[in-house]
Design a protein around this motif. Sequence first.
Motif, PDB file in Angstrom:
ATOM      1  N   GLU A 110       0.822  -1.212   0.000  1.00  0.00           N
ATOM      2  CA  GLU A 110       0.000   0.000   0.000  1.00  0.00           C
ATOM      3  C   GLU A 110       0.853   1.258   0.000  1.00  0.00           C
ATOM      4  O   GLU A 110       0.506   2.239   0.638  1.00  0.00           O
ATOM      5  N   PRO A 162       3.028  10.939   4.422  1.00  0.00           N
ATOM      6  CA  PRO A 162       1.814  11.013   5.231  1.00  0.00           C
ATOM      7  C   PRO A 162       2.082  11.342   6.703  1.00  0.00           C
ATOM      8  O   PRO A 162       1.212  11.829   7.389  1.00  0.00           O
ATOM      9  N   MET A 185      -3.456   8.534   3.093  1.00  0.00           N
ATOM     10  CA  MET A 185      -2.818   7.566   3.996  1.00  0.00           C
ATOM     11  C   MET A 185      -3.110   6.152   3.488  1.00  0.00           C
ATOM     12  O   MET A 185      -4.240   5.820   3.217  1.00  0.00           O
ATOM     13  N   GLY A 186      -2.090   5.392   3.378  1.00  0.00           N
ATOM     14  CA  GLY A 186      -2.280   4.097   2.730  1.00  0.00           C
ATOM     15  C   GLY A 186      -2.782   2.999   3.648  1.00  0.00           C
ATOM     16  O   GLY A 186      -3.189   1.958   3.194  1.00  0.00           O
ATOM     17  N   THR A 187      -2.748   3.225   4.946  1.00  0.00           N
ATOM     18  CA  THR A 187      -3.094   2.099   5.813  1.00  0.00           C
ATOM     19  C   THR A 187      -4.601   1.862   5.866  1.00  0.00           C
ATOM     20  O   THR A 187      -5.391   2.732   5.523  1.00  0.00           O
ATOM     21  N   ALA A 188      -4.990   0.675   6.336  1.00  0.00           N
ATOM     22  CA  ALA A 188      -6.405   0.292   6.352  1.00  0.00           C
ATOM     23  C   ALA A 188      -7.188   1.196   7.276  1.00  0.00           C
ATOM     24  O   ALA A 188      -6.675   1.720   8.255  1.00  0.00           O
TER      25      ALA A 188
END
Lengths: 320, 322, 299
Positions: free
Chosen positions: B275, B284, C1-4
């Motif tokens: 991801e 981020p 933001m890439g997180t779940a």
Amino acid sequence: MAPRILRRSRPLLARAGQALAVAFIVVVITFLLVRITPGDPARGILGTRATTDAVAALRAQLHLNEPLWQQFTDYFGALLHGDLGNSVITPGRSVWSVVSSSFPVTLSVIVLTTAIATLTGIPIGLWAALSRRRGVDVGVRTAVSVSLATPPFLFGLVLVFVFALTLGVLPAGGWPGSWPQNFSYILLPSVALAGFLTPLVVRTVRQAALDVNDEEFVEAALARGLQSRTIVARHVLPNSLLPVVTVLGLNFAGLLGGAVVVEAVFNLPGIGTQLVQAVQQRDYTVIQGIALMTALVVVAVNLVVDLLYAVIDPRTRRRS
Amino acid sequence: MTPNVLSIEHLAVDIGGTLALADVSLEVPRGSCTGIVGETGSGKTLTCRVMTGLIGRIGGRAVRGRVTFEDADLLELTEPGWQAIRGREIALVPQASMAGLDPVMRVGRQLEETIARLTPGLDAGARATELLERVHMPRPQMVKRLYPHELSGGMRQRVMIALALTGRPRLLVADESTTALDVTVQRGILALLAELREETGMSVVLVTHDLAVVQSVADRVAVMYAGTVVESGATEQVLAAPAHPYTRALLAARPIGAGRTVLSSIPGTPPALDERPPGCPFQPRCAQSGGRERCRAEEPPLRPVAQAGRRSACHFAEELTR
Amino acid sequence: MGTANLEGPVPLSRRVGVPALRNVVGRSPALAVGAVLLGAIVLMAVVVPLLDPGAVDRLGTPLQAPSWAHPAGTDELGRDVFARIAAAGRIDLGIAVVGVGASFVIGTLLGTLAGLSARGWVDAIFMRVVDAFIAFPFTILVLVIVVVVGPSRTFGPIPAGLPATFIGLVATSWAWYARLARGQTLALRERDHVVASRLIGYSTLRIVRRQLAPSVVRVNAAYAVADATLFVIATASLAFLGAGVQPPTPEWGGIMFEGRSYLQNAWWITFLPGLTLALTGLSLSLITDALLSAKAAKR
């Protein structure tokens, strides 16, 4: 010096104590089982046509009129002297002689079965776990599933059909009574029984080898420059053998039970055949004796396996 | 003789479809101790695996870049080639958890096995004792007869180091060698590593997540984040004046001394392997970036900044070192 | 933001741990094959006797090879073997279901109670009793119980030998469930969430129901499916030995025993029920394996 030895063997002594307790409970269960027959055991043996006198005589002979606890102490006392009683059907024969004459046959089948299962199962399990070729693992797992689904007596019948009836190379049953002729007579029965044990060994070794292979120390050994060959032989293999001991121990009881059925297929004069005969004739003492002896042997074997484990696995031996 | 015993250029490693290492570049100067610092999952252990040629075992393959050891291209090596390198030229000291050694074989035998393989012809028993003495193991003869679970953590780590020294390697890769140990034992191990470096002139790569360790023994440091080296340079310079926001945040997060200041931590978590956002991987969570467009769109290359020999993968590194 | 996204609601299926059917079949062809195979056998056992109830006992030309009229041939009395195999299926599968169910209930209950008991000695004695039962080789203990109960004993409409077989099998199997349940209960008892519940004051019953039962039941259920295979094999073995379900009631092992004398000329009498037996066992073990690996993968 002496206290140190005692301290080290404390867990082993505890296990031996447990085994004794289990053995005692086995005796109690065996004793109770036969006596909870609905109806009169003596009548059951003699049949409905027997005279009241004959039944009464048999009851007296079997001590069936005494209170239960007294029957038990009699029984247990006799047991401690190695007396399992006499056959009810053929009063001259002692139960012990029945058991001791037939047990060696069953034992030889079990020994051969275990040998076959370990000698073939371990290499196959290792192969399935470590081979890089695609079909191998799936193929072995399928064979394991099929094997486990086939009961030993079915496998035995198939073997009889193929090797004895069709090809005629091995006998279909019977027992010459002396070595080495006996060997060809226990070969098929052992293979049939091994059909139940080998897949369990294969499955265990395969899982153990896979687990070991994933372990860090294998990777560390590779990083040190050791060859895969060496690592498999000297590190993967010994670590995979430990669970095999466990699985053999766990399944010993099942092996005995399977031997009973296999003997029926191949007409071997082992414990199983004696038991089936005794069941048909309602020979209570023989039935009781056989059940008791087999269960005690299982308890003994389990204890031996536990002790063996303590020897083989240094982690269980000492406590740092 | 090249100045660097090992050099990695723009290495990318793919495991099962995801990029586990995105862009790793670092140099290990001859005779130095180079530290690799990063959080769990930053790719440090994988980088160690690359140095010992063990990424194939976990399904990894290098898809980009070069790894040069002395004059050899490690990525081109086949298994026979690696047999000559592992243990003899490059040795790994894995983390000394219980699982690093075969639990059912005595320690001495495991040493002798490696000695027989890497230096055949020597008296294995004597050499094993010698190696244990080298790593300052008390009572080596007794230790040889013990099983791994009977040793303390520090002793196990010394055994692992002894094993790594067997082949007299040129490069020692120590993966989290001090992680599971308490501080005093840690100090002993680090002192041992420094001493061995001095004696033999071998180069050391020390992988850790602990900045204090890096500060005390490493000449150079490379900071890794999300499979990328984000900063590298001389340890003193990097730790005194970091040129990357992540390094700076790491330094700020250390619980220092007697202050009553609130513990700061870096908000958020590193991205999962599959991801990764486009642009800078740290963006981020980056306080410095403030969500700037360039950070979000363009992945920053590792480029020279500030003093000579230092590099940083931040578009705005200059703002930090001003 | 890439997180779940951790804040959002977790879908129900993922919470309860029930994978979507499509996922299960797609991921595990073994499970699909096993289920289909088992389904076919069950179907055969249920439907075929309904089609022609008399075929099971109807006499005819003996020892005929398989043909269109008799897909599995005829036995020594001329009875249609296929019809007998199907009828026998009811008995074998029936015993497996009811027997495993009974063992499961008895064993799990007793085992959980033992695991919960506060007094160590109760647990110790219980475990020794369990060990003792497990020490008896399955077949031997069942034979003893069969003798005790009486192999020819009937129980209402239930055919001769069935009550004895049933009691024998349950008596030997309950111990394994008890052992498993006790182990699970002991382990879970010390887990933080259970201890916390106790401290809050929840009643034992509630703790058992909501925190222990799901885990214990799940583990034992997995074992139950494997046990079903053993039950089917044991029932057949007993009939083969003459100590189980008595003739003329058809039972796979019994048919095989009767056919044994004609093995050379009429192999179908013995091997076709045997094949059905093996296929039943195979389908059950495929299902077990698939369930086990699904559990392992999820963890």
